[in-house]
Design an enzyme around this catalytic site. Structure first.
Site, mmCIF file in Angstrom:
data_model
loop_
_atom_site.group_PDB
_atom_site.id
_atom_site.type_symbol
_atom_site.label_atom_id
_atom_site.label_comp_id
_atom_site.label_asym_id
_atom_site.label_seq_id
_atom_site.Cartn_x
_atom_site.Cartn_y
_atom_site.Cartn_z
ATOM 1 N N GLU A 187 0.721 -1.448 -0.599
ATOM 2 C CA GLU A 187 -0.059 0.321 0.169
ATOM 3 C C GLU A 187 0.757 1.264 -0.097
ATOM 4 O OE1 GLU A 187 -2.837 2.378 2.689
ATOM 5 O OE2 GLU A 187 -3.067 0.591 3.627
ATOM 6 N N ASP A 229 0.815 3.873 -3.160
ATOM 7 C CA ASP A 229 0.488 5.234 -2.951
ATOM 8 C C ASP A 229 1.796 5.859 -3.652
ATOM 9 O OD1 ASP A 229 -0.999 7.460 -1.566
ATOM 10 O OD2 ASP A 229 0.922 6.831 -0.370
ATOM 11 N N ASN A 268 -7.524 1.050 -0.044
ATOM 12 C CA ASN A 268 -5.845 0.318 0.660
ATOM 13 C C ASN A 268 -5.466 -0.917 -0.141
ATOM 14 O OD1 ASN A 268 -6.149 2.628 2.496
ATOM 15 N ND2 ASN A 268 -6.105 1.143 4.384
ATOM 16 N N GLU A 282 -4.385 0.604 -3.818
ATOM 17 C CA GLU A 282 -2.470 0.799 -4.056
ATOM 18 C C GLU A 282 -2.189 -0.124 -3.811
ATOM 19 O OE1 GLU A 282 -3.494 5.419 -1.706
ATOM 20 O OE2 GLU A 282 -2.919 4.174 -0.157
#
Length: 346
Positions: A63, A67, A132, A135
């Protein structure tokens, strides 16, 4: 019979593996090279799984990676699509595209939420778990196939199919209005403090503002107009309210202190009743004298009324004995009481 059972147990993992490959293909548009990256991207920390070395095995690290890749890839696409647009517009557009709410909706629409492995969570309605995981999926794509495939995935599997880029970019989200609505609902005082005003290299003015909630400093924002600066400051402050419980605690503590101070009586303000008693003749020489107080507004227009906003009494002009009436006394009684008061003062 026992041979058939063994064959069924062997086939089951392959069947599940094939189902996962098929489900990921529907989402990604390609088959994974290394399925383990994607399997880990779908593991929520709540399942408590660990690897052979005893370390937690979940999607948090992917994650984090996803991101960063999303910011770069979406920023690249927005930069290329909106040629000539200023940095503020590009940043705002990218932020809306990669927000947790947007990614959560994407995870649900694409069917990713149904693949997440978690313990007792309703993934279909939890934008944070789904966002989440989205990502983490991008992080898995990056490790499995590289940056170019991440760009391809966003452009060909997301944009156009699930997101209208121009509609998102030019949709005005009034963060200032949302923050004001929150403040009014919670009876919190809000204001914007201008920090500075300057000009850039081209002579265009730049404004900087900061949000104050009950005097507690929120986030700052800069823009080419006051509205833009306040919008950015409001947006980041809303995000801070969502992510930092201690920030909310500080605001409501300040609110509590303010309301408590407003409710407490002002002890330094003189009591009008007490001031009047100083002028009332009471017990003299052991004899009790009954006096009735009748406070009347002054009839003379040039004199101020004592019926509103009492103020400290500093001279005879501010307090007139004609405001007090009492039982009529004889001339001898008045002389005797005056003499008694004079000797008492000495």
């Amino acid at each position: 019979m026992w041979i058939n059972n063994i064959i069924d147990r062997i086939r089951l993992p392959f069947r599940k593996e094939k189902e996962l490959f098929s489900a990921l293909y529907e989402i990604l548009g390609f088959y994974p090279h290394n399925i383990e990256y994607y399997r880990q991207a779908l593991m929520h920390k709540s399942i408590g799984k660990r690897n052979d070395k005893g370390k937690p095995l979940n999607n948090e690290r992917l994650e984090f990676l996803g991101d960063a890749i999303l910011d770069a890839a979406v920023g690249h696409i927005v930069y290329r699509h909106y040629e000539g647009k200023r940095e503020g517009f590009l940043t705002n557009t990218r932020s809306k595209l990669v927000s947790r709410e947007t990614l959560g909706k994407l995870a649900s629409e694409m069917g990713l939420s149904q693949l997440i492995l978690s313990a007792g969570h309703s993934n279909s309605h939890n934008s944070y778990v789904g966002g989440n995981a989205f990502e983490a999926l991008v992080g898995a794509i990056y490790l499995d196939r590289g940056y170019d495939t991440c760009m391809w995935f966003w452009e060909h599997r997301v944009l156009g199919k699930y997101i209208n880029l121009d509609k998102v970019a030019f949709k005005e989200v009034n963060f200032k209005s949302k923050l004001l609505e929150w403040s009014q609902k919670n009876k919190v005082r809000m204001e914007y403090r201008m920090l500075k005003q300057k000009k850039d290299d081209n002579g265009s003015p730049i404004f900087s503002f900061q949000v104050l909630l009950e005097g507690v400093e929120g986030e700052k924002g800069s823009g080419y107009s006051k509205k833009e600066a306040q919008q950015l400051a409001s947006k980041d402050t809303l995000q801070k309210l969502k992510c930092e419980p201690q920030f909310i605690d500080a605001i409501f503590k300040a609110k509590s202190d303010r309301t408590k101070m407003e409710e407490e009586p002002m002890m330094l303000v003189p009591d009008p009743e007490k001031e009047q008693e100083d002028f009332i003749i009471s017990e003299v020489s052991g004899e009790r004298s009954e006096v009735r107080e009748i406070i009347k507004p002054k009839r003379e227009p040039e004199k101020k009324s004592l019926t509103s906003h009492p103020s400290p009494l500093t001279s005879e002009e501010e307090f007139d004995l004609s405001d007090i009436t009492h039982k009529e006394k004889s001339r001898e009684d008045i002389i005797a009481e005056a003499e008694a008061a004079a000797f008492a003062e000495e």
